[in-house]
Each structure stands twice: as C-alpha cells, then as structure tokens.
Design an enzyme around this catalytic site. Structure first.
Site, PDB file in Angstrom:
ATOM      1  N   THR A   1       1.007  -1.509   0.072  1.00 17.69           N
ATOM      2  CA  THR A   1       0.088   0.157   0.281  1.00 17.69           C
ATOM      3  C   THR A   1       0.522   1.688  -0.224  1.00 17.69           C
ATOM      4  O   THR A   1       0.688   2.047  -0.784  1.00 17.69           O
ATOM      5  CB  THR A   1      -0.750   0.164   1.322  1.00 17.69           C
ATOM      6  OG1 THR A   1      -1.938  -1.342   1.293  1.00 17.69           O
ATOM      7  CG2 THR A   1      -1.236   1.598   1.203  1.00 17.69           C
TER       8      THR A   1
ATOM      9  N   CYS B   1      -4.274 -18.443  20.819  1.00 17.50           N
ATOM     10  CA  CYS B   1      -4.429 -17.281  20.969  1.00 17.50           C
ATOM     11  C   CYS B   1      -3.531 -16.225  21.158  1.00 17.50           C
ATOM     12  O   CYS B   1      -2.314 -17.105  20.006  1.00 17.50           O
ATOM     13  CB  CYS B   1      -3.891 -17.588  22.755  1.00 17.50           C
ATOM     14  SG  CYS B   1      -5.561 -18.584  23.358  1.00 17.50           S
TER      15      CYS B   1
END
Ligand code: ASP
Length: 340
Positions: A14, A278
């Site tokens: 980007t 997690c």
C-alpha cells in the site's frame, strides 16, 4: 563524521500504491513517485540509496522465492550500507520479517520493514512517518555500533522484533502487535530504545541461508473438526511438517481418531509443531490432559512462537535439511529470539 548509509528496498504494498482512476482499486505505482511524495527524505542527514522491484507486488503475492531474492539483495549490499529499510505490504510483513530473521544468521546491521495502511499519495497517510522513522532507526548508532542489529518491523510509532509480530488489525494504523515480547523502541518526541530487549551485535560474519522448503501445512483445529479434513491435510503429497494450531495452552481433542492420525503422521516422519490459536501466551504441553497425549506421541510444543514465525522456522529448518533427530531441539530453542 561520515553520514550513515541506508539502502531502501521497495517491494510494493500500500505504501507505494495509488488509486486506479477507472476501477477505484489500489494498484502499485512506480518507485520514482515515492521520493516525489516525500521530499523530506532529502533533508535527512543520511545517505539514501534505493532499489525497487521491477514489478512491485502486493504482499499477498509474497513467497519464499522473493524472500530468497531479498536476502540476496541484503547480502550483496551488506558491506556497502549501515542499514536496510524494506518497504513491504503489511499483510504478510510478519512472515517476511520472520523468514529473513532465520535466513540472515549473525545479522549485525538493522533490517527494518515498514509499510502503511494508507497509500503515500493520500493526505492522511501513515506511510510518511513510518518510512522516515524507519530510516532514522536503521541509521541510529551508539558508540559506533548500530543500535538495532536485527530484523524488525516499524509501524505506527513502535519498533518490534520482526519474528515476534502479528498483523492483528486491518483497519487501525496500529496494525501490528508483539504480544509475547516487549517493543524494541517507541517513537515520540524522541525515539526511545528498549536496549535490554534488543539483540546485541556479535561481530561474527553474516551467513545468508537461501534454502527454504515449503512442503508444510497448517491445521487449525476447531470444535467439530472432521476426521476427513484432518486426514486430507495429513495426506498432502510431500508433506514434511504441520503447524498444528491448537486451543489455549496447546490443547486439542482427545478423540482416538485424532490422536491416531497425528501419531501415524509422526511415525512417517512428519513434524507436528504445536502453536496456540491465542494471540498471546504459550503452549505448555502436559499442562492439561488434552495436551499430554500430544506430547506423548511426539508433537513438538512451540512455546510462545507466533504462527508466522512457526511457518518461517519450519521452512528454514527443512530447507537446511536439519535431521529429524535435531528438529525437536531446534524447534524448542530460540535461534533468533523468536521464542521465550
Ligand atoms: N494488501 C497490501 C499488502 O500487503 C496491504 C498493505 O500494504 O498494507 O501489500
């Protein structure tokens, strides 16, 4: 005093994109626009050189071949520059940073990856600050030595150890986190370095490893995962290793079929590496009954390694032809500060 010399390597992402007028989608643009967009770069007291990929890529097209090319570029230019800044899409930046950390053994110069959530051409871009500060960090020296001689990610005022990061937010400028390792620096009015957390220079010669083996798979378990899904993953052709994404502290179903399938794969020589689903914390096989059996059959616990670093580490170790005897030891020890 000689100005520090930094090499910018522009891969795409980007940060160097612009909006296609017709389709309104973001497309990579020519690197020349980058220095045009940030004239401030010329004001830094730093000697800047740049290399751009002929065809900048969205980092979703990143692959081990490009990592090898990047490691090669760093090796070729290593003696000529004091540090390196890689402009890279944020989507797979954590994978690239992890891979490079393993490929560049005895790295004694900064390799800082950065990018942005908004293109440089947009007024509210986060790319400008990210790029300028990444360059400053790469050039920072103390007592004649580089302050951060490791592969890092700099994003939104924070410097992270590259192989400890994870892109966790697709919206916020603060897109990365390093849940299991302290940040290496914070940029405010001053750039404050966390010297205790930063790797020390070792003065050994750089060794660049350019063999990676991607015959690996991911098996992310979920309540209700079917036998046929697990079977198909483990039956993939040429499969050498699997990152098993487990619950909590490394737990998985206790169904006999599940444990047997894993056990048979391990007997065939497939490495199974247990990493938690997690975001933070570590795998501790044996803490619960649901992981004790995994430990017994030879699943290797990944402690607090990130999913991205686990993938890169497996590709690296398999690429080195590490023997099956050594792999459990190598996977459970820290090679580049990737696990605690
Ligand atoms: N899709 C882009 C990439 O990873 C997003 C970004 O640059 O942040 O290349």
């Amino acid at each position: 005093m000689k100005k520090p010399s930094i090499l910018l390597i522009y891969t795409g992402g980007t940060i160097g994109m612009m909006e296609d007028v017709r389709s309104k989608s973001l497309k990579p643009f020519d690197f020349k626009h980058l220095t045009k967009q940030i004239p401030e770069l010329k004001k830094l007291n730093i000697e800047l050189s740049a290399i751009a990929f002929d065809k900048p890529i969205d980092s979703s097209d990143m692959n081990p071949g490009v990592w090898i090319k990047l490691a090669g570029l760093i090796e070729e230019n290593y003696s000529k520059h004091d540090g390196f800044v890689l402009l890279h899409g944020s989507d797979t930046m954590a994978y690239t940073a992890s891979a490079l950390s393993f490929m560049l053994e005895n790295l004694n110069k900064p390799v800082i990856l950065t990018g942005s959530q908004l293109p440089l051409g947009i007024i509210r871009t986060d790319g400008k600050e990210n790029l300028i500060t990444a360059i400053e960090i790469a050039a920072e020296r103390k007592n004649g030595k580089p302050v951060v001689p490791e592969v890092c990610i700099y994003f939104e005022y924070q410097l992270y150890r590259g192989n400890r990061t994870h892109k966790y937010n697709a919206e916020h400028f603060q897109a990365f986190q390093s849940a299991n390792y302290p940040i290496l620096a914070e940029a405010g009015v001053h750039i404050k370095f966390n010297y205790n957390a930063i790797r020390k220079v070792n003065n050994k010669k750089l060794v660049v490893h350019t063999k990676l083996d991607s015959d690996i798979a991911i098996l992310k378990i979920f309540p209700g995962i079917s036998k046929s899904v697990v079977e198909s993953v483990l039956a993939a052709r040429h499969l050498k290793a699997v990152v098993l994404e487990t619950f909590g502290a490394g737990n998985g179903p206790t169904d006999t079929w599940f444990v047997e399938l894993l056990k048979n794969a391990i007997k065939r020589g497939v490495v199974i590496y247990n990493v938690t689903q997690c975001n933070a914390g570590a795998v501790e096989q044996g803490k619960y009954e649901t992981s004790t059996q995994l430990k017994k059959i030879g699943v290797i616990g990944g402690a607090d390694i990130t999913y991205e670093a686990a993938i890169a580490k497996l590709m690296f170790l398999l690429g080195q032809n590490s023997s099956l005897k050594d792999i459990p030891r190598l996977l459970t020890s820290s090679l580049r500060g990737e696990l605690t």
